[in-house]
Write an enzyme that holds these catalytic residues in place. Sequence first.
Site, PDB file in Angstrom:
ATOM      1  N   GLY A 167       0.857  -1.181   0.000  1.00 28.53           N
ATOM      2  CA  GLY A 167       0.000   0.000   0.000  1.00 28.53           C
ATOM      3  C   GLY A 167       0.890   1.227   0.000  1.00 28.53           C
ATOM      4  O   GLY A 167       2.007   1.190  -0.512  1.00 28.53           O
ATOM      5  N   ARG A 227       8.158   6.772   1.637  1.00 32.44           N
ATOM      6  CA  ARG A 227       9.307   6.301   2.415  1.00 32.44           C
ATOM      7  C   ARG A 227      10.355   5.706   1.485  1.00 32.44           C
ATOM      8  O   ARG A 227      10.029   5.038   0.505  1.00 32.44           O
ATOM      9  CB  ARG A 227       8.881   5.260   3.444  1.00 32.44           C
ATOM     10  CG  ARG A 227       7.892   5.776   4.472  1.00 32.44           C
ATOM     11  CD  ARG A 227       7.460   4.663   5.401  1.00 32.44           C
ATOM     12  NE  ARG A 227       6.225   5.024   6.110  1.00 32.44           N
ATOM     13  CZ  ARG A 227       5.361   4.148   6.589  1.00 32.44           C
ATOM     14  NH1 ARG A 227       5.569   2.853   6.452  1.00 32.44           N
ATOM     15  NH2 ARG A 227       4.272   4.559   7.214  1.00 32.44           N
ATOM     16  N   GLY A 274      -1.403  -3.854  -3.803  1.00 28.94           N
ATOM     17  CA  GLY A 274      -1.328  -5.291  -4.070  1.00 28.94           C
ATOM     18  C   GLY A 274      -2.628  -5.867  -4.575  1.00 28.94           C
ATOM     19  O   GLY A 274      -2.649  -6.741  -5.451  1.00 28.94           O
ATOM     20  N   GLU A 275      -3.749  -5.368  -4.054  1.00 31.60           N
ATOM     21  CA  GLU A 275      -5.060  -5.880  -4.454  1.00 31.60           C
ATOM     22  C   GLU A 275      -5.568  -5.266  -5.750  1.00 31.60           C
ATOM     23  O   GLU A 275      -6.356  -5.892  -6.467  1.00 31.60           O
ATOM     24  CB  GLU A 275      -6.089  -5.602  -3.353  1.00 31.60           C
ATOM     25  CG  GLU A 275      -5.825  -6.334  -2.050  1.00 31.60           C
ATOM     26  CD  GLU A 275      -6.703  -5.836  -0.913  1.00 31.60           C
ATOM     27  OE1 GLU A 275      -7.807  -5.326  -1.206  1.00 31.60           O
ATOM     28  OE2 GLU A 275      -6.296  -5.939   0.257  1.00 31.60           O
ATOM     29  N   GLU A 282      -7.637  -6.206   8.447  1.00 29.48           N
ATOM     30  CA  GLU A 282      -6.998  -6.064   9.756  1.00 29.48           C
ATOM     31  C   GLU A 282      -8.014  -5.788  10.852  1.00 29.48           C
ATOM     32  O   GLU A 282      -7.850  -6.235  11.994  1.00 29.48           O
ATOM     33  CB  GLU A 282      -5.953  -4.953   9.688  1.00 29.48           C
ATOM     34  CG  GLU A 282      -4.796  -5.288   8.742  1.00 29.48           C
ATOM     35  CD  GLU A 282      -3.919  -4.097   8.423  1.00 29.48           C
ATOM     36  OE1 GLU A 282      -2.875  -3.953   9.078  1.00 29.48           O
ATOM     37  OE2 GLU A 282      -4.298  -3.308   7.525  1.00 29.48           O
TER      38      GLU A 282
END
Length: 404
Positions: free
Chosen positions: A210, A241, A333-334, A385
Amino acid sequence: MKILVINAGSSSLKFQLYSMENEAVLAKGKVERIGMDSAIASFEPDGKPEIREVSEILEHTSAIRKVLDMLVHKQYGVLGSIQEIDAVGHRVVHGGESFSGSVLVDEDVKREIKRLFDLAPLHNPAHMLGIHAVEANMPEVPQVVVFDTAFHQTMPPQSYLYPIPMVLYKKHKIRRYGFHGTSHAYVSERAAMLLQRPLQELKLISCHIGNGASCTAVMNGKSYDTSMGMTPLEGLMMGTRSGDIDPAIVPYAMGKEDLTLGEVNSMLNKHSGLMAISGISSDMREILESMEAGDKNAALAFEMYEYRLRKYIGAYAAAMNGLDAIVFTAGVGENSPALRKAVCTNLTFLGVELDEQANAARSPEDRRISTERSRVQVLVIPTNEELVIARDTHQLILNRLNVV
């Protein structure tokens, strides 16, 4: 049993209310811009339109009060009273070495989370605000904390230790902790179900991709290694990042650009990754759109992002001496067939064979996107989650009731 799941940030708060009899989400929403007179509270009851309200919400206690008011609202609420909430589960990013599983909140747990503030200064203090806010509004309701790091406490020393003086580990617990643990645990279990094989017999690589991204080697149902380190900065290239860099870059850049430690930290966490290389965005969708329009910097950002992810997959396949399946999850990813295709096309040496039609299909369900003859299976599994937090909270409350 009804469980309220809270994910508290420094200026925001997300929530979901579950009915654990069928694990149904009764309502969800968030409070944004906490600390301002124009805070935004959004509330979405199951099967009904979203409600949005703007009002003054100056701290987390008021934010939780707002959430509770929406849940019991006469017109659009889903509860008759607050007393219907049996427990509250919280996401907490960093549990250090202290927590290898979810726990009921008590004074000792709160003290330990506070002691770990230095390891997660952007996250743990905000989570503590959420815990205190629930206490202020519902003092009798039990609370549970679920840690992002807990799943990774099974890593062996060769995975979690850094090759630096051991005194730094012994005195300050400087080591690899890993994050996104609830997500990696959830999709690993789902992968085993999809493959119809025991999780304890599988070698998996879970790719939580993500805006923040991490890769985990899951061997025999346990985390064996993971890409994020002592903080979520290490590992893969991410939205803003940097991921892995030569540590000597930090003092070198500080000297050349006259940067403070805080400025370098901000650069690596908020102004690097896809954003820095593309010069456009940290959002993969915008990167892909710019690529299609011929933007070379966007193309380079995508290539670096894919390359670094593929390197980790190859490294973890070697670390486990084999691989049964690769799992893609989280926002990118999805939802990015282009990224999955680029990664898998360059993993043929592992026996990966992508089913391009299955990869291109859009579906919210768990699915296989590799061919039947692919030696390594490739799966797309939407993460959840919040459900993991609700389940852990439910189980701990049941255990508590049985003990009593």
